[in-house]
Design an enzyme around this catalytic site. Structure first.
Site, PDB file in Angstrom:
ATOM      1  CE  LYS A 169      -2.533   1.005   3.680  1.00 56.49           C
ATOM      2  NZ  LYS A 169      -3.664   1.007   4.632  1.00 56.49           N
ATOM      3  N   GLY A 182      -4.844   7.797   6.490  1.00 59.51           N
ATOM      4  CA  GLY A 182      -3.972   8.762   7.139  1.00 59.51           C
ATOM      5  C   GLY A 182      -2.711   8.994   6.330  1.00 59.51           C
ATOM      6  NE  ARG A 215      -5.625   7.608  11.676  1.00 60.45           N
ATOM      7  CZ  ARG A 215      -5.165   6.790  10.739  1.00 60.45           C
ATOM      8  NH1 ARG A 215      -5.978   6.350   9.799  1.00 60.45           N
ATOM      9  NH2 ARG A 215      -3.901   6.419  10.746  1.00 60.45           N
ATOM     10  CB  SER A 260       5.768   9.335  11.992  1.00 60.14           C
ATOM     11  OG  SER A 260       4.768   9.369  10.991  1.00 60.14           O
ATOM     12  CG  ASP A 296       0.807  -0.300   9.732  1.00 59.09           C
ATOM     13  OD1 ASP A 296       0.194   0.339  10.615  1.00 59.09           O
ATOM     14  OD2 ASP A 296       1.193   0.221   8.667  1.00 59.09           O
ATOM     15  NE  ARG A 347      -4.565  -0.948  13.609  1.00 62.31           N
ATOM     16  CZ  ARG A 347      -3.976  -0.605  12.471  1.00 62.31           C
ATOM     17  NH1 ARG A 347      -2.661  -0.426  12.437  1.00 62.31           N
ATOM     18  NH2 ARG A 347      -4.683  -0.450  11.369  1.00 62.31           N
ATOM     19  NE  ARG A 349      -2.470  -2.438   9.163  1.00 66.40           N
ATOM     20  CZ  ARG A 349      -1.984  -2.821   7.984  1.00 66.40           C
ATOM     21  NH1 ARG A 349      -1.877  -4.118   7.720  1.00 66.40           N
ATOM     22  NH2 ARG A 349      -1.629  -1.932   7.076  1.00 66.40           N
TER      23      ARG A 349
END
EC number: 2.5.1.19
Length: 760
Positions: free
Chosen positions: A338, A411, A439, A484, A632, A663, A710
């Site tokens: 992705k 995002g 977010r 990030s 992720d 998460r 996920r």
């Protein structure tokens, strides 16, 4: 604009008067009857035969031709007469209104609201606070009460245009009337309504009437209509609508119709010029943009998945029902990466020349990115079976989009676009779905402001992002407070347009696809240790891109094999970028039997086939330096930890709190349902695994994935070692990020049933 929807809101009016018993008024009466309305329906129409037929059909109780004789005790008046007849009807209504109930509410169904509001102001002196103007977006080429259809409004929009002085109770009662008919109710201003309807309804009808009239006056008209294909008939069907009604609409909404006609004529002129000049890029840009725009607009209006619309997939609530046990064997190729799919479109659009992309992920986020660039004038062919052709416009060739750029749930797209758009000459706005608007975007907006960008955010630094173009950017040296890849990429993309050097230092390694791909497009990015930098003002040169399979998607099958006795899975052509292989390193530290085969490099990115077979796993303290490299993949790794001997400890994973869901907490809640012992801490979790491969590692139960793909896929994989069925709710987003997940899971030997996938 707000919306409400309900199929079970009853209409509690005691007596409803419908003035004008045609298709719209008759269908309203019929819908109320089907909903079980217990009050009295009265109809007023100049044609007594229509009244008699309405009574005979059982959709109205009584009626007549004189409005003043029918108002006694009426609590709701619905004006369903032609727009140009509205003022005279309102005058009759005003004269006899004292006969109605004291709390009478007035509404209408006209398709041009400014004209009707002006009528009301002339008749009543000002807009009455008990009047709520409305417009059901539904209809048919049929007319009269005989065409009344009780389902005409089901799942259709009804737009209400309340004035600031409206009584709240009146507004709620008109909403209830339409909700009882199964409609979705929206609120808009009068001006916005008339502009929108001029473009979406009035202009198409005008064009259909014109096209059919033009062809009907030609000598070959019989052959033209005899050989017309279905597309012609579908488009021109609306030319069979009531001519008198449409004459009234075009006159009443004259200014908005003329404005939309001006826009259309300008577009038609550009298209004609492209045909005359044989301009292939301009034609494909227009046609592709139009082809995909329809799916995109359906997404916005229905708040559904863009990808579901694109692939005509069903959407709605989706539940996975996964049986315990199963096998994990086979060779698989999972979808393209992705992150690289995103960046291939972005850099291909800004490059000079044509970029051919293979292995493109046709998922929600990357499709939204494609559409955004189409909105900015880039010609893009595809995607078709993972192939996309991008006709680059160069660094300064993007054009201002007509409206906000919608990036769905991504995002990544929003943060990368923020950097890219900060350097453009035009203003732009970035928006997304409901999840994305929660977010944080301050961590890209703040450093971009340091570079000279002007960006407005919503409260708390959240979307939408409004970016003011034409600002001179200057390169900065930026120490990222949190690792990030999205923030780093955002600043590098802004740096392309900045004066001088843009230098970014990261506290821990993150994925470096942007740097690698920029170099691949001929734009030099340097790196030394934990810092990368580039000089602004360069150019990008197009070239072929072969997108490797996404290691994040592969992870679910890596974990499936790692926890299932007797397993043996090979995942083909997987990207093993050093900044992405945290999951491989962590699984190997846990004792997984994992090997890389056929290692090679494709377009600057390392690729390999990954073979993994079952071996007992052991709990570990996950190295902090691996956390950003597997951010992720942790939902799936939590399932691996649940099947390991001993305790697995994760720390330094604060970023997991601000993903599509929290998460850490979402996984902890699911693990609790299965009976897995765990302890949540602020920046991580401790998971005590079962580690006994002679039986199930945990139980089953019902899991809420919170719409996070996920989370849903991780608990589906968990079923391989469960003792009972696992039911996972809210799984529709899996199809948008990993379209073939269920099919591949079934192929390796899992038992996954999908429920609710046929809901529309």
């Amino acid at each position: 604009m707000s919306a409400r929807s309900s199929k079970h809101t009853p209409c509690l009016e005691s007596r409803v008067l419908i003035v004008g018993l045609g298709l719209i008024g008759g269908s309203l009466a019929a819908a109320l009857r089907v909903d079980g309305y217990q009050g009295h329906v009265v109809a007023c129409d100049p044609n007594p035969d229509e009244i008699a037929l309405g009574i005979e059909l059982g959709i109205v109780d009584s009626g007549g031709t004189r409005l003043d004789e029918l108002l006694e005790g009426v609590s709701m008046v619905v004006l369903a007469v032609p727009v140009l007849a509205m003022e005279s009807v309102m005058a009759q209504l005003a004269a006899a209104l004292p006969r109605a109930a004291r709390d009478v509410v007035i509404t209408d169904v006209g398709s041009t609201k400014a004209t009707i509001r002006e009528c009301a102001e002339r008749v009543f002196g000002s807009m009455p606070p008990n009047m709520v103007l409305g417009h059901p977006i539904a209809g048919s080429e049929k007319s009269g009460v005989a065409a009344a259809n009780p389902t005409l409004y089901v799942n259709h929009k009804v737009i209400l245009t309340p004035e600031p002085n409206v009584y709240e109770q009146a507004l709620m009662r008109v909403e209830a009337l339409w909700l009882a008919c199964g409609a979705d109710v929206l609120h808009m201003s009068v001006e916005r309504h008339d502009q929108v309807l001029a473009r979406t309804s009035h202009l198409p009808h005008l064009l259909a009437f014109s096209l059919v009239d033009t062809l009907a006056r030609q000598d070959e008209r019989l052959d033209i209509f005899r050989y017309a294909a279905g597309g012609f008939r579908d488009f021109t069907r609306i030319a069979g609508s009531d001519p008198v009604m449409w004459r009234d609409i075009f006159i009443a909404n004259r200014e908005a119709v003329l404005s939309s006609l001006d826009d259309f004529e300008a577009g038609l002129k550009r298209l004609r010029q492209a045909v005359e000049e044989g301009d292939s890029d301009a034609l494909i840009a227009t046609f592709d943009r139009a082809s995909h725009a329809r799916h995109y607009f359906d997404t916005l209006l229905n708040k559904t998945s863009y990808q579901a619309e694109y692939h005509m997939q069903p959407h709605g609530k989706v539940t996975y029902r996964v049986q315990p046990g199963g096998k994990a064997q086979g060779r698989l190729r999972v979808p393209g990466d992705k992150s690289m799919s995103h960046r291939s479109i972005m850099l291909g659009a800004l490059a000079e020349g044509v970029t051919e992309v293979k292995g493109f992920l046709e998922g929600e986020d990357s499709l939204a990115t494609l559409q955004a660039f189409r909105e900015m004038g880039v010609a893009i062919e595809g995607p078709h079976q993972g192939r996309v052709t991008i006709h680059g416009v160069g660094m300064h060739g993007l054009k201002a989009p007509a409206g906000p750029l919608y990036v769905g749930n991504s995002g990544t797209a929003m943060r990368l676009f923020a950097g890219l758009l900060a350097g453009q000459a035009f203003d732009s706005e970035l928006t997304g779905d409901e999840s994305l608007t929660k977010r944080p975007m301050g961590r890209v907006a703040d450093p971009l402001r340091l570079m000279g960008a002007m960006i407005d955010t919503a409260e708390g630094g959240r979307p939408p992002l409004k970016i003011h173009g034409g600002k001179a950017l200057k390169g900065i040296h930026y120490d990222m407070p949190m690792a990030s890849a999205q923030v780093k990429s955002c600043l590098l993309l802004a740096g392309l347009y900045a004066e001088g050097e843009t230098r970014v230092r990261e506290p821990a390694p993150t994925r470096d696809h942007t740097e690698r791909m920029l170099n691949g497009f001929g734009y030099e990015v340097s790196r030394e240790g934990d810092t990368c930098w580039l000089q602004g003002g360069g150019r990008l040169t197009a070239g072929p891109i072969d997108v490797p399979s996404d290691i994040s998607s592969a992870t679910f099958f890596l974990v499936a094999a790692a926890i299932t006795p007797g397993s043996d899975i090979v995942l083909e052509h997987v990207g093993i970028n050093p900044t992405r292989i945290g999951v491989i390193n962590i699984l190997q530290l846990m004792g997984a039997d994992l090997t890389l085969q056929n290692e090679r490099e494709v377009g600057g990115e390392p690729v390999a086939d990954i073979r993994i077979r079952y071996a007992p796993l052991k709990g570990i303290d996950i190295p902090v330096d691996q956390v950003p490299l597997a951010i992720d993949e942790f939902p799936a790794l939590f399932i691996a930890a649940s099947n390991a001997y001993g305790t697995t400890r994760l720390r330094g994973a604060e970023e997991l709190r601000v993903k599509e869901s929290d998460r850490i907490q979402a996984m902890a809640d699911g693990l609790a349902v299965l009976g897995v012992e765990h302890t949540v801490v602020e920046d991580g979790i401790d998971i005590v695994g079962n580690g006994n491969d002679s039986g199930p590692s945990y139980g089953g139960g019902r899991i809420d994935s919170l719409g996070d793909h996920r989370i849903a896929m991780a608990f589906a994989i968990a079923s391989l070692r469960a003792g009972a069925e696992i039911i996972i709710d809210d799984c529709a987003n899996v199809a948008t990020s990993f379209p073939d997940f269920v099919a591949l899971a079934q192929r390796i030997g899992m038992s996954v049933e999908v429920e609710g996938a046929n809901d529309h």
